[in-house]
Design a protein around this motif. Structure first.
Motif, mmCIF file in Angstrom:
data_model
loop_
_atom_site.group_PDB
_atom_site.id
_atom_site.type_symbol
_atom_site.label_atom_id
_atom_site.label_comp_id
_atom_site.label_asym_id
_atom_site.label_seq_id
_atom_site.Cartn_x
_atom_site.Cartn_y
_atom_site.Cartn_z
ATOM 1 N N ASP A 14 0.828 -1.208 0.000
ATOM 2 C CA ASP A 14 0.000 0.000 0.000
ATOM 3 C C ASP A 14 0.861 1.256 0.000
ATOM 4 O O ASP A 14 0.573 2.220 -0.723
ATOM 5 C CB ASP A 14 -0.930 0.016 1.223
ATOM 6 C CG ASP A 14 -2.048 -1.007 1.115
ATOM 7 O OD1 ASP A 14 -2.301 -1.522 0.009
ATOM 8 O OD2 ASP A 14 -2.670 -1.303 2.156
ATOM 9 N N SER A 15 1.925 1.251 0.796
ATOM 10 C CA SER A 15 2.819 2.408 0.849
ATOM 11 C C SER A 15 3.499 2.639 -0.491
ATOM 12 O O SER A 15 3.623 3.778 -0.955
ATOM 13 C CB SER A 15 3.885 2.218 1.928
ATOM 14 O OG SER A 15 3.283 2.221 3.204
ATOM 15 N N ALA A 16 3.933 1.562 -1.117
ATOM 16 C CA ALA A 16 4.584 1.686 -2.425
ATOM 17 C C ALA A 16 3.598 2.213 -3.465
ATOM 18 O O ALA A 16 3.938 3.076 -4.282
ATOM 19 C CB ALA A 16 5.150 0.339 -2.867
ATOM 20 N N THR A 17 2.380 1.726 -3.424
ATOM 21 C CA THR A 17 1.352 2.196 -4.360
ATOM 22 C C THR A 17 1.085 3.678 -4.149
ATOM 23 O O THR A 17 0.985 4.451 -5.118
ATOM 24 C CB THR A 17 0.049 1.391 -4.171
ATOM 25 O OG1 THR A 17 0.331 0.012 -4.401
ATOM 26 C CG2 THR A 17 -1.036 1.842 -5.108
ATOM 27 N N ASN A 18 0.981 4.082 -2.887
ATOM 28 C CA ASN A 18 0.757 5.504 -2.591
ATOM 29 C C ASN A 18 1.926 6.364 -3.077
ATOM 30 O O ASN A 18 1.710 7.462 -3.614
ATOM 31 C CB ASN A 18 0.546 5.708 -1.087
ATOM 32 C CG ASN A 18 -0.766 5.145 -0.615
ATOM 33 O OD1 ASN A 18 -1.684 4.922 -1.383
ATOM 34 N ND2 ASN A 18 -0.863 4.884 0.681
ATOM 35 N N ALA A 19 3.138 5.869 -2.912
ATOM 36 C CA ALA A 19 4.313 6.626 -3.357
ATOM 37 C C ALA A 19 4.302 6.796 -4.873
ATOM 38 O O ALA A 19 4.603 7.875 -5.387
ATOM 39 C CB ALA A 19 5.590 5.932 -2.908
ATOM 40 N N VAL A 20 3.939 5.746 -5.590
ATOM 41 C CA VAL A 20 3.872 5.831 -7.057
ATOM 42 C C VAL A 20 2.779 6.812 -7.477
ATOM 43 O O VAL A 20 2.976 7.639 -8.376
ATOM 44 C CB VAL A 20 3.644 4.435 -7.671
ATOM 45 C CG1 VAL A 20 3.301 4.526 -9.143
ATOM 46 C CG2 VAL A 20 4.874 3.559 -7.465
ATOM 47 N N GLU A 21 1.619 6.738 -6.820
ATOM 48 C CA GLU A 21 0.528 7.670 -7.136
ATOM 49 C C GLU A 21 0.943 9.110 -6.852
ATOM 50 O O GLU A 21 0.660 10.020 -7.650
ATOM 51 C CB GLU A 21 -0.728 7.307 -6.343
ATOM 52 C CG GLU A 21 -1.397 6.034 -6.831
ATOM 53 C CD GLU A 21 -2.569 5.609 -5.951
ATOM 54 O OE1 GLU A 21 -2.849 6.288 -4.928
ATOM 55 O OE2 GLU A 21 -3.198 4.601 -6.291
ATOM 56 N N ASN A 22 1.613 9.324 -5.719
ATOM 57 C CA ASN A 22 2.066 10.676 -5.369
ATOM 58 C C ASN A 22 3.084 11.192 -6.385
ATOM 59 O O ASN A 22 3.048 12.367 -6.765
ATOM 60 C CB ASN A 22 2.660 10.709 -3.956
ATOM 61 C CG ASN A 22 1.602 10.505 -2.885
ATOM 62 O OD1 ASN A 22 0.411 10.655 -3.135
ATOM 63 N ND2 ASN A 22 2.033 10.139 -1.695
ATOM 64 N N ALA A 23 3.979 10.332 -6.823
ATOM 65 C CA ALA A 23 4.965 10.738 -7.828
ATOM 66 C C ALA A 23 4.272 11.090 -9.141
ATOM 67 O O ALA A 23 4.638 12.074 -9.799
ATOM 68 C CB ALA A 23 5.981 9.624 -8.044
ATOM 69 N N GLU A 82 1.209 12.214 -9.488
ATOM 70 C CA GLU A 82 0.518 13.488 -9.291
ATOM 71 C C GLU A 82 1.503 14.657 -9.291
ATOM 72 O O GLU A 82 1.223 15.725 -9.845
ATOM 73 C CB GLU A 82 -0.294 13.454 -7.995
ATOM 74 C CG GLU A 82 -1.498 12.534 -8.079
ATOM 75 C CD GLU A 82 -2.179 12.318 -6.747
ATOM 76 O OE1 GLU A 82 -1.756 12.908 -5.736
ATOM 77 O OE2 GLU A 82 -3.148 11.531 -6.714
#
Length: 88
Positions: A59-68, A70
């Motif tokens: 989940d953290s990795a997915t959030n980091a990719v989404e944030n990048a 954005e």
């Protein structure tokens, strides 16, 4: 008659000793079963903890990719806005 009484006494003592040993064996079996159940519970808890940790990391990795993604989108929009403002 004394011989029969003595034989009966010896048999009674033998049966009493066997009954005590059976009780000890039953206690040992119950202790083994308890230890096995506790080991299973510990193993399940460890597996659940590992699974939860792996899920959280994903989940953290997915959030980091989404944030990048954005952030990249925002940077592109900023460049576009800057180009429009310069052209005006």
């Amino acid at each position: 008659m004394k011989k029969v009484a003595l034989t009966v006494a010896v048999l009674a003592l033998s049966l009493a000793a066997c009954a005590q040993n059976d009780g000890e064996a039953n206690n040992a079996a119950a202790n083994d079963t308890y230890a096995e159940n506790e080991a299973d519970a510990d193993l399940n808890a460890a597996a659940n903890t590992t699974e939860n940790a792996a899920g959280n990391a994903l989940d953290s990795a997915t959030n980091a990719v989404e944030n990048a993604g954005e952030a990249l989108e925002n940077a592109g929009e900023a460049v576009e806005d800057s180009a429009e403002n310069t052209a005006e």
